[in-house]
Design a protein around this motif. Structure first.
Motif, PDB file in Angstrom:
ATOM      1  N   UNK A 193       0.829  -1.207   0.000  1.00 38.03           N
ATOM      2  CA  UNK A 193       0.000   0.000   0.000  1.00 38.03           C
ATOM      3  C   UNK A 193       0.863   1.257   0.000  1.00 38.03           C
ATOM      4  N   UNK A 194       1.957   1.231   0.756  1.00 34.56           N
ATOM      5  CA  UNK A 194       2.853   2.396   0.797  1.00 34.56           C
ATOM      6  C   UNK A 194       3.485   2.644  -0.567  1.00 34.56           C
ATOM      7  N   UNK A 195       3.854   1.574  -1.258  1.00 36.72           N
ATOM      8  CA  UNK A 195       4.453   1.712  -2.588  1.00 36.72           C
ATOM      9  C   UNK A 195       3.422   2.272  -3.572  1.00 36.72           C
ATOM     10  N   UNK A 264      14.035  -4.095   9.053  1.00 40.81           N
ATOM     11  CA  UNK A 264      14.945  -4.554   8.009  1.00 40.81           C
ATOM     12  C   UNK A 264      14.241  -4.628   6.652  1.00 40.81           C
ATOM     13  N   UNK A 265      12.967  -5.040   6.639  1.00 42.82           N
ATOM     14  CA  UNK A 265      12.230  -5.082   5.381  1.00 42.82           C
ATOM     15  C   UNK A 265      12.125  -3.689   4.767  1.00 42.82           C
ATOM     16  N   UNK A 266      11.915  -2.685   5.613  1.00 37.56           N
ATOM     17  CA  UNK A 266      11.839  -1.303   5.129  1.00 37.56           C
ATOM     18  C   UNK A 266      13.179  -0.855   4.543  1.00 37.56           C
ATOM     19  N   UNK A 267      14.299  -1.240   5.217  1.00 33.27           N
ATOM     20  CA  UNK A 267      15.622  -0.886   4.708  1.00 33.27           C
ATOM     21  C   UNK A 267      15.887  -1.517   3.339  1.00 33.27           C
ATOM     22  N   UNK A 268      15.538  -2.798   3.227  1.00 34.05           N
ATOM     23  CA  UNK A 268      15.776  -3.512   1.965  1.00 34.05           C
ATOM     24  C   UNK A 268      14.882  -2.952   0.860  1.00 34.05           C
ATOM     25  N   UNK A 269      13.618  -2.689   1.189  1.00 33.85           N
ATOM     26  CA  UNK A 269      12.685  -2.146   0.197  1.00 33.85           C
ATOM     27  C   UNK A 269      13.193  -0.816  -0.351  1.00 33.85           C
ATOM     28  N   UNK A 270      13.779  -0.012   0.514  1.00 33.98           N
ATOM     29  CA  UNK A 270      14.297   1.295   0.082  1.00 33.98           C
ATOM     30  C   UNK A 270      15.381   1.135  -0.980  1.00 33.98           C
ATOM     31  N   UNK A 271      16.227   0.120  -0.814  1.00 33.62           N
ATOM     32  CA  UNK A 271      17.298  -0.111  -1.787  1.00 33.62           C
ATOM     33  C   UNK A 271      16.756  -0.699  -3.089  1.00 33.62           C
ATOM     34  N   UNK A 272      15.896  -1.727  -2.965  1.00 33.74           N
ATOM     35  CA  UNK A 272      15.397  -2.408  -4.162  1.00 33.74           C
ATOM     36  C   UNK A 272      14.486  -1.524  -5.008  1.00 33.74           C
ATOM     37  N   UNK A 273      13.767  -0.611  -4.361  1.00 34.31           N
ATOM     38  CA  UNK A 273      12.795   0.210  -5.089  1.00 34.31           C
ATOM     39  C   UNK A 273      13.279   1.637  -5.277  1.00 34.31           C
ATOM     40  N   UNK A 274      14.557   1.860  -5.111  1.00 36.34           N
ATOM     41  CA  UNK A 274      15.127   3.207  -5.187  1.00 36.34           C
ATOM     42  C   UNK A 274      14.801   3.877  -6.521  1.00 36.34           C
ATOM     43  N   UNK A 275      14.242   5.074  -6.438  1.00 32.94           N
ATOM     44  CA  UNK A 275      13.981   5.860  -7.632  1.00 32.94           C
ATOM     45  C   UNK A 275      12.983   5.260  -8.583  1.00 32.94           C
ATOM     46  N   UNK A 276      12.226   4.257  -8.115  1.00 34.22           N
ATOM     47  CA  UNK A 276      11.264   3.623  -9.005  1.00 34.22           C
ATOM     48  C   UNK A 276      11.919   2.829 -10.114  1.00 34.22           C
ATOM     49  N   UNK A 277      13.218   2.517  -9.951  1.00 38.28           N
ATOM     50  CA  UNK A 277      13.950   1.796 -10.990  1.00 38.28           C
ATOM     51  C   UNK A 277      13.730   0.301 -10.946  1.00 38.28           C
ATOM     52  N   UNK A 278      14.472  -0.409 -11.789  1.00 39.04           N
ATOM     53  CA  UNK A 278      14.383  -1.867 -11.881  1.00 39.04           C
ATOM     54  C   UNK A 278      14.938  -2.497 -10.601  1.00 39.04           C
ATOM     55  N   UNK A 279      14.138  -3.309  -9.884  1.00 41.22           N
ATOM     56  CA  UNK A 279      14.606  -3.921  -8.627  1.00 41.22           C
ATOM     57  C   UNK A 279      15.850  -4.776  -8.804  1.00 41.22           C
ATOM     58  N   UNK A 280      15.963  -5.484  -9.966  1.00 43.05           N
ATOM     59  CA  UNK A 280      17.131  -6.335 -10.186  1.00 43.05           C
ATOM     60  C   UNK A 280      18.393  -5.473 -10.309  1.00 43.05           C
TER      61      UNK A 280
END
Length: 442
Positions: A193-195, A264-280
Motif C-alpha cells: 500500500x505504501x508503494x 529490516x524489510x523497510x531498509x531492503x525495500x528502500x534499496x530495491x525500489x530506489x527511484x522507481x527503478x528496476x529492482x534487479x
C-alpha cells in the motif's frame, strides 16, 4: 563439508521434507560414540510422543518368542558423509517380561545403525535433525544431520525453528517456518500500500528498533502479566533463573523479531525500489548496502542478547532490594555487578562479583586471569558448557550460576558439579543466608 554441514546445505534438505524432527541430544544419546563401554546402545532414544506418531516407519513384532519387542529396519541418508545406512528402531514395551511380579511397561524406543563419527566429540545440548522426504532420495525416505551446539548453524537453526529456552524435542512442518503468517501478510500489505500510494519513504521513517531499555521493560511486563506477579524479587519467584531465561530468550526475542522484520524489510525495500527503478538493477548496484544491512542485523541480535540478560538480572537485584553497583570500573576491570559496591570491594575485599555471559565458550577465562578480590560468580543461560570447562572454573574459584531447569536436565553436564548452583540457590544461600547485609530493609 565435513560431518557438520553448513546452514545452506541443511536448509536445502529441510525444504525437501514434509516434516522435520528436531531433538536436543542428551548425554545418553551421544556417550556411546565417545566411550566404548557404552557400545551396547549405539544410538539415540526417540521420545514417546514422536515414536507414537506416524513420523517414523511402523514397527512390528518380528520375533514371536519375544512379543514385548517391536522393531523395524529401514534405510537412512546422512548428507554430511553422503552415505546410506541400514538403521533400526527397536521398541521395548515391557521390563522384566519373564517375571510376572516385576514386569511393568517400559515405553522405550531406541534408534541404532548410525555413523559413530558424526556423534563423537559433540558439545552438550547439540541437536539432531531428522527429515522425512516428500519424495525418496537415493532410495531412502529419511535424512539425518547432527548439529554441534556451539556452531553457527545451531544458532541459525534455533532462530529458524523458534526453539524456546526449554526446548527438548518436537516435530515441525517446514511450510510453517518463518513466523506467523498473519504478521507477515500484514507487513506485505502495508508495504504494498505504501508503494502504491507513493508513501514508501514515510513508511520507512516510521520503522525503528525499540531501545534495549524499552524491549526489556516490555518483556518484563509481559512475564509479570503471564505469571500474575507484581515484581521479580528472587526471594518470591520460585525459579528466578528460569524467569530470566524465558524473558530474555523467548518473550523479549519474540518482541524484537516482530520489530526487526519491519525495520529490516523497510531498509531492503528502500534499496530495491530506489527511484522507481528496476529492482534487479538496484539489487546488484546496492549489494554492498544490503550486505551491510544483514551484517548489522546479525551483530545487533548478538549484542541484544547480552544487554537483555544484564537488564533482567538487574531487575532481580532491584526487586529483591539487593545492594549492587553495575558496570563499575576498578583496576582496569569492569564486571557486570558488584555486591554491594566497589568501595567495599577495595576496602574489605569481601564483596561479591557477578559476571554475566549468555554464552560462555572461552570468554570466562578472562575472569580467571584478572583474579579480582571478591568471590566470583558467573551467571549464564548456556546449556552447552563442557564438563572440562566447569572443572577448570572450579580450580580458578569461579562458581557457575545457571537457571533452575538447566541444573539437572539430561542434555547438560551441570548435575553433580560442586561449583554449579542455580539462581535460586545463589540468592537464598549466597545473598540472603551468608550476606544478609546486602538486602536493604523496608
Amino acid at each position: 563439508m565435513g560431518f557438520h554441514p553448513e546452514w545452506s546445505d541443511i536448509s536445502s534438505w529441510i525444504d525437501r521434507s514434509e516434516r522435520v524432527f528436531v531433538k536436543k541430544l542428551s548425554r545418553n544419546d551421544t556417550s556411546w560414540a565417545d566411550d566404548a563401554r557404552n557400545g551396547h546402545q549405539n544410538g539415540f532414544f526417540i521420545p514417546r510422543p514422536v515414536a507414537e506418531s506416524d513420523f517414523f516407519p511402523e514397527l512390528k513384532n518380528t520375533n514371536p518368542d519375544k512379543p514385548h519387542i517391536f522393531d523395524v529396519e529401514y534405510l537412512t541418508f546422512w548428507p554430511a558423509s553422503g552415505e546410506v545406512r541400514t538403521s533400526r528402531i527397536k521398541y521395548f514395551s515391557m521390563r522384566n517380561p519373564g517375571n510376572k511380579e516385576k514386569a511393568k511397561p517400559r515405553y522405550e524406543w531406541q534408534h541404532t545403525g548410525m555413523p559413530k563419527e558424526q556423534f563423537q566429540g559433540l558439545s552438550p545440548a547439540s541437536l539432531l535433525l531428522v527429515g522425512k522426504f516428500k519424495r525418496e532420495v537415493a532410495g531412502t525416505a529419511y535424512w539425518f544431520v547432527v548439529v554441534d551446539s556451539v556452531s553457527e548453524e545451531a544458532e541459525i537453526l534455533e532462530t529458524a525453528f523458534e526453539l524456546d529456552a526449554d526446548f527438548h524435542f518436537d516435530l515441525f512442518d517446514p511450510a510453517l517456518l518463518g513466523g506467523p503468517a498473519s504478521a507477515t501478510d500484514q507487513l506485505i500489505a502495508e508495504l504494498a500500500e505504501a508503494i502504491k500510494d507513493g508513501a514508501l519513504e514515510q513508511f520507512i521513517r516510521r520503522q525503528a528498533l525499540p531501545s534495549p531499555e524499552t524491549l526489556a521493560a516490555m518483556a518484563q511486563a509481559a512475564w509479570l502479566e503471564e505469571n500474575g506477579s507484581n515484581d521479580m524479587s528472587p526471594f518470591s519467584v520460585a525459579q528466578p533463573g528460569d524467569a530470566v531465561m524465558r524473558i530474555s530468550r523467548d518473550i523479549e526475542y519474540a518482541i524484537y523479531k516482530q520489530a526487526e522484520i519491519r525495520f529490516r524489510a523497510a531498509q531492503v525495500a528502500k534499496i530495491l525500489l530506489h527511484g522507481g527503478g528496476d529492482p534487479v538493477a538496484n539489487l546488484v548496484r546496492g549489494f554492498s548496502e544490503l550486505d551491510s544491512i544483514f551484517l548489522s542485523a546479525a551483530q545487533t541480535r548478538k549484542s541484544r542478547a547480552g544487554l537483555s540478560f544484564e537488564r533482567h538480572v538487574e531487575r532481580l537485584f532491584r526487586d529483591g532490594r539487593i545492594r549492587y553497583e553495575a558496570q563499575a570500573v576498578f583496576g582496569g576491570r569492569r564486571p557486570d555487578f558488584i555486591l554491594p559496591d566497589v568501595k567495599e570491594l577495595n576496602e574489605k575485599g569481601d564483596a561479591v562479583i557477578v559476571s554475566l555471559k549468555t554464552t560462555l565458550r572461552e570468554r570466562w577465562k578472562q575472569l580467571a586471569l584478572e583474579k579480582p578480590l571478591g568471590a566470583i560468580f558467573l551467571a549464564t543461560v548456556d546449556d552447552r558448557v563442557s564438563g572440562e570447562a566447569i572443572e577448570e572454573m572450579g580450580r580458578n574459584s569461579i562458581s557457575l550460576v545457571v537457571p533452575e531447569s538447566l541444573r539437572n536436565p539430561r542434555e547438560s553436564v551441570y548435575a553433580g558439579c560442586e561449583n554449579v548452583m542455580t539462581f535460586k540457590q545463589f540468592f537464598d544461600d549466597e545473598v540472603k543466608s551468608k550476606r544478609p547485609s546486602l538486602i536493604v530493609a523496608l
